[in-house]
Design a protein around this motif. Structure first.
Motif, PDB file in Angstrom:
ATOM      1  N   GLN A  11       3.023 -21.558   8.057  1.00  0.00           N
ATOM      2  CA  GLN A  11       3.702 -20.343   7.366  1.00  0.00           C
ATOM      3  C   GLN A  11       2.563 -20.333   6.612  1.00  0.00           C
ATOM      4  O   GLN A  11       2.817 -18.264   5.849  1.00  0.00           O
ATOM      5  N   ALA A  12       1.815 -20.243   6.132  1.00  0.00           N
ATOM      6  CA  ALA A  12       0.644 -19.622   5.623  1.00  0.00           C
ATOM      7  C   ALA A  12      -0.194 -18.967   5.832  1.00  0.00           C
ATOM      8  O   ALA A  12      -0.236 -17.547   5.110  1.00  0.00           O
ATOM      9  N   TYR A  13       0.046 -18.988   6.923  1.00  0.00           N
ATOM     10  CA  TYR A  13      -1.401 -17.993   7.517  1.00  0.00           C
ATOM     11  C   TYR A  13      -0.402 -16.171   8.097  1.00  0.00           C
ATOM     12  O   TYR A  13      -0.445 -15.590   7.846  1.00  0.00           O
ATOM     13  N   LEU A  14       1.013 -16.682   8.361  1.00  0.00           N
ATOM     14  CA  LEU A  14       2.565 -15.516   8.514  1.00  0.00           C
ATOM     15  C   LEU A  14       2.558 -14.871   6.908  1.00  0.00           C
ATOM     16  O   LEU A  14       2.436 -14.317   7.466  1.00  0.00           O
ATOM     17  N   ILE A  15       2.753 -15.768   6.178  1.00  0.00           N
ATOM     18  CA  ILE A  15       2.884 -15.168   5.058  1.00  0.00           C
ATOM     19  C   ILE A  15       1.766 -13.802   4.384  1.00  0.00           C
ATOM     20  O   ILE A  15       2.283 -13.189   4.089  1.00  0.00           O
ATOM     21  N   PHE A  16       0.625 -14.897   4.610  1.00  0.00           N
ATOM     22  CA  PHE A  16      -0.145 -13.626   4.090  1.00  0.00           C
ATOM     23  C   PHE A  16      -0.744 -12.587   5.182  1.00  0.00           C
ATOM     24  O   PHE A  16      -1.012 -11.473   4.265  1.00  0.00           O
ATOM     25  N   VAL A  17      -0.838 -12.727   6.013  1.00  0.00           N
ATOM     26  CA  VAL A  17      -0.606 -11.756   6.993  1.00  0.00           C
ATOM     27  C   VAL A  17       1.003 -10.592   7.170  1.00  0.00           C
ATOM     28  O   VAL A  17       0.336  -9.589   6.741  1.00  0.00           O
ATOM     29  N   LEU A  18       0.976 -11.013   6.483  1.00  0.00           N
ATOM     30  CA  LEU A  18       2.706 -10.413   6.522  1.00  0.00           C
ATOM     31  C   LEU A  18       2.368  -9.224   4.592  1.00  0.00           C
ATOM     32  O   LEU A  18       2.759  -8.049   4.896  1.00  0.00           O
ATOM     33  N   LEU A  19       2.165 -10.028   4.113  1.00  0.00           N
ATOM     34  CA  LEU A  19       1.335  -9.030   2.868  1.00  0.00           C
ATOM     35  C   LEU A  19       0.564  -8.334   2.570  1.00  0.00           C
ATOM     36  O   LEU A  19       0.408  -7.637   1.927  1.00  0.00           O
ATOM     37  N   SER A  20      -0.118  -8.718   3.454  1.00  0.00           N
ATOM     38  CA  SER A  20      -1.654  -8.267   3.599  1.00  0.00           C
ATOM     39  C   SER A  20      -0.792  -7.395   4.175  1.00  0.00           C
ATOM     40  O   SER A  20      -1.467  -5.769   3.553  1.00  0.00           O
ATOM     41  N   VAL A  21      -0.606  -6.818   5.189  1.00  0.00           N
ATOM     42  CA  VAL A  21       0.065  -5.408   6.397  1.00  0.00           C
ATOM     43  C   VAL A  21       0.889  -4.052   5.071  1.00  0.00           C
ATOM     44  O   VAL A  21       0.851  -3.585   5.181  1.00  0.00           O
ATOM     45  N   ALA A  22       1.679  -5.008   4.101  1.00  0.00           N
ATOM     46  CA  ALA A  22       2.524  -4.509   3.260  1.00  0.00           C
ATOM     47  C   ALA A  22       1.560  -3.968   2.202  1.00  0.00           C
ATOM     48  O   ALA A  22       1.794  -2.491   1.875  1.00  0.00           O
ATOM     49  N   THR A  23       0.527  -4.624   2.076  1.00  0.00           N
ATOM     50  CA  THR A  23      -0.543  -3.913   0.696  1.00  0.00           C
ATOM     51  C   THR A  23      -1.239  -2.694   1.735  1.00  0.00           C
ATOM     52  O   THR A  23      -0.854  -2.396   0.667  1.00  0.00           O
ATOM     53  N   VAL A  24      -1.753  -2.778   2.463  1.00  0.00           N
ATOM     54  CA  VAL A  24      -2.307  -2.017   3.197  1.00  0.00           C
ATOM     55  C   VAL A  24      -1.402  -0.734   2.827  1.00  0.00           C
ATOM     56  O   VAL A  24      -1.761   0.839   2.873  1.00  0.00           O
ATOM     57  N   VAL A  25       0.147  -1.125   3.787  1.00  0.00           N
ATOM     58  CA  VAL A  25       0.728   0.338   3.668  1.00  0.00           C
ATOM     59  C   VAL A  25       0.892   0.832   2.613  1.00  0.00           C
ATOM     60  O   VAL A  25       1.321   2.087   2.475  1.00  0.00           O
ATOM     61  N   LEU A  26       1.194   0.198   1.581  1.00  0.00           N
ATOM     62  CA  LEU A  26       1.823   0.813   0.515  1.00  0.00           C
ATOM     63  C   LEU A  26       0.283   1.299  -0.277  1.00  0.00           C
ATOM     64  O   LEU A  26       1.008   2.182  -0.761  1.00  0.00           O
ATOM     65  N   GLY A  27      -1.006   1.085  -0.158  1.00  0.00           N
ATOM     66  CA  GLY A  27      -2.026   1.497  -0.488  1.00  0.00           C
ATOM     67  C   GLY A  27      -2.158   2.225  -0.093  1.00  0.00           C
ATOM     68  O   GLY A  27      -2.695   3.744  -1.028  1.00  0.00           O
ATOM     69  N   VAL A  28      -2.177   3.270   1.032  1.00  0.00           N
ATOM     70  CA  VAL A  28      -2.388   4.043   2.233  1.00  0.00           C
ATOM     71  C   VAL A  28      -1.584   5.356   1.364  1.00  0.00           C
ATOM     72  O   VAL A  28      -1.825   6.380   0.799  1.00  0.00           O
ATOM     73  N   TRP A  29       0.305   4.375   0.924  1.00  0.00           N
ATOM     74  CA  TRP A  29       0.998   5.443   0.694  1.00  0.00           C
ATOM     75  C   TRP A  29       0.901   5.837  -0.814  1.00  0.00           C
ATOM     76  O   TRP A  29       0.976   7.122  -1.294  1.00  0.00           O
ATOM     77  N   LEU A  30       0.152   5.124  -2.035  1.00  0.00           N
ATOM     78  CA  LEU A  30      -0.521   5.032  -2.870  1.00  0.00           C
ATOM     79  C   LEU A  30      -1.364   6.125  -3.131  1.00  0.00           C
ATOM     80  O   LEU A  30      -1.661   7.569  -4.101  1.00  0.00           O
ATOM     81  N   ALA A  31      -2.637   6.190  -2.109  1.00  0.00           N
ATOM     82  CA  ALA A  31      -3.177   7.261  -2.067  1.00  0.00           C
ATOM     83  C   ALA A  31      -2.655   8.551  -1.916  1.00  0.00           C
ATOM     84  O   ALA A  31      -3.232   9.287  -2.617  1.00  0.00           O
ATOM     85  N   SER A  32      -1.876   8.777  -0.883  1.00  0.00           N
ATOM     86  CA  SER A  32      -1.820  10.016  -0.236  1.00  0.00           C
ATOM     87  C   SER A  32      -0.728  10.375  -1.584  1.00  0.00           C
ATOM     88  O   SER A  32      -0.742  11.619  -1.457  1.00  0.00           O
ATOM     89  N   LEU A  33       0.056   9.335  -2.201  1.00  0.00           N
ATOM     90  CA  LEU A  33       0.909  10.129  -3.771  1.00  0.00           C
ATOM     91  C   LEU A  33      -0.286  10.770  -4.325  1.00  0.00           C
ATOM     92  O   LEU A  33      -0.200  11.798  -5.037  1.00  0.00           O
ATOM     93  N   GLY A  34      -1.370  10.121  -4.663  1.00  0.00           N
ATOM     94  CA  GLY A  34      -2.933  10.358  -5.781  1.00  0.00           C
ATOM     95  C   GLY A  34      -3.060  11.653  -5.029  1.00  0.00           C
ATOM     96  O   GLY A  34      -3.112  12.925  -5.757  1.00  0.00           O
ATOM     97  N   GLU A  35      -3.387  11.866  -3.879  1.00  0.00           N
ATOM     98  CA  GLU A  35      -3.902  13.567  -3.142  1.00  0.00           C
ATOM     99  C   GLU A  35      -3.119  14.433  -3.723  1.00  0.00           C
ATOM    100  O   GLU A  35      -3.165  15.462  -3.636  1.00  0.00           O
TER     101      GLU A  35
END
Length: 334
Positions: free
Chosen positions: A182-206
């Motif tokens: 469960q710990a592995y799965l939650i970390f992977v899902l949150l990691s993917v969400a972090t990357v997607v949000l980070g890319v979205w935020l960077a595109s907004l910054g551009e």
């Protein structure tokens, strides 16, 4: 107005997901028994630095803007070190770097060496010395190999240090109710969400950068860097609240190591020419400022190991803030 609303929504989501990610990493550190420093330096830092990788590749491949991509990386290194000062202010009466293991100096010093390689690459690209194989620059290969060697060295060092600590004191378990899978799965899902949000935020910054009409070097070093570094800010603050100081500090130094290795990947995907030929020389100054700030942080780690508590902010924290804003001022007017 719509752009402003998107930025606010993205900020809120990054804060929520980043807070959960920090706790998930703390659970993973316990379940794997690798420790908070190892998880922070090599795993959490990699996740929070993935937005820089994605946005930089986009800037190079889609927009043919290598200077923006490199500026974003070096500016992110500066911003990460500024985070140390912000964490120091928020850490309470005891200095942040006094609560952290002095062993973080290993990752910090390796990052300082990689910054030196980066500055040398920009300088040598303007000489008659050929340092390329095809389109790929040899300094980029050095950065990639240096990162792999650094990751291996840190992993070995932390494994030995943790074994010595566990011989002297019993390990305290806080998350026995959470299963490892469960710990592995939650970390992977949150990691993917972090990357997607980070890319979205960077595109907004551009988009914000385009609207303001600021130069690529300054935009990369400030706006894009701040946008892609927001996950590090949120994750580190959440780690401090969990009293996981070592995970917060190791995430900062580990992110800088990972960021500098990303420069080698940028060179790999820039097929047109030697990447370093298209990097503004102002970034030499950025790299040097980052080296100075890292050295100040290392000095703080060593000094605060035997220093007393302070009232509000340490001398090294204040110096990091002055160097960051002074550096941004010089980059803007260069």
């Amino acid at each position: 107005m719509l752009l402003f609303v998107q930025v606010i929504v993205c900020f809120i989501l990054v804060i929520v997901v980043g807070t959960w990610l920090s706790k998930s990493a703390d659970i993973l550190a316990e379940k794997t028994r690798l420790g908070r420093t190892w998880i922070g330096t090599l795993l959490l830092a990699g996740v929070t630095s993935l937005p820089e990788l994605a946005t930089g590749i986009s800037a190079i491949v889609v927009f043919n803007a290598p200077d923006l991509a490199v500026g974003g990386i070096l500016g992110s290194c500066l911003f990460n070190l500024l985070i140390l000062a912000l964490l120091d202010i928020l850490s309470g009466p005891e200095p942040l770097l006094k609560r952290a293991q002095i062993s973080h100096g290993l990752a910090a010093s390796l990052g300082c060496a990689m910054l030196g390689v980066t500055a040398a690459a920009i300088i040598l690209a303007r000489t008659n010395i050929s340092l390329t194989v095809g389109w790929f620059g040899l300094p980029s290969l050095v950065l990639l190999l240096f990162y792999m060697a650094s990751a291996r060295t840190i992993a070995q060092f932390e494994t030995r240090r943790r074994a010595e600590v566990l011989e002297e004191e019993a390990e305290i378990f806080q998350y026995q109710h959470v299963k490892r899978q469960q710990a592995y799965l939650i970390f992977v899902l949150l990691s993917v969400a972090t990357v997607v949000l980070g890319v979205w935020l960077a595109s907004l910054g551009e988009q914000v950068a385009t609207a303001t009409g600021l130069g690529q070097s300054f935009v990369g070093a400030l706006l894009l860097a701040a946008a892609t570094s927001l996950p590090e800010v949120v994750v580190s603050l959440a780690a401090i609240r969990l009293n996981a100081v070592d995970m917060a500090v190791s995430n900062i130094f580990g992110s800088n190591l990972y960021n500098l290795a990303i420069l080698g990947i940028y060179d790999l995907v820039y097929f047109q020419d030697n990447l370093w030929l298209h990097v503004n020389q102002v970034h030499i100054f950025t790299a040097v400022i980052a080296m100075i700030m890292t050295s100040i942080a290392i000095a703080g780690l060593i000094y605060h190991a035997v220093s007393r508590s302070r009232m509000y902010i340490t001398w090294d924290g204040l110096t990091l803030i002055i160097l960051y804003f002074g550096g941004m001022y010089m980059i803007y007017y260069t």
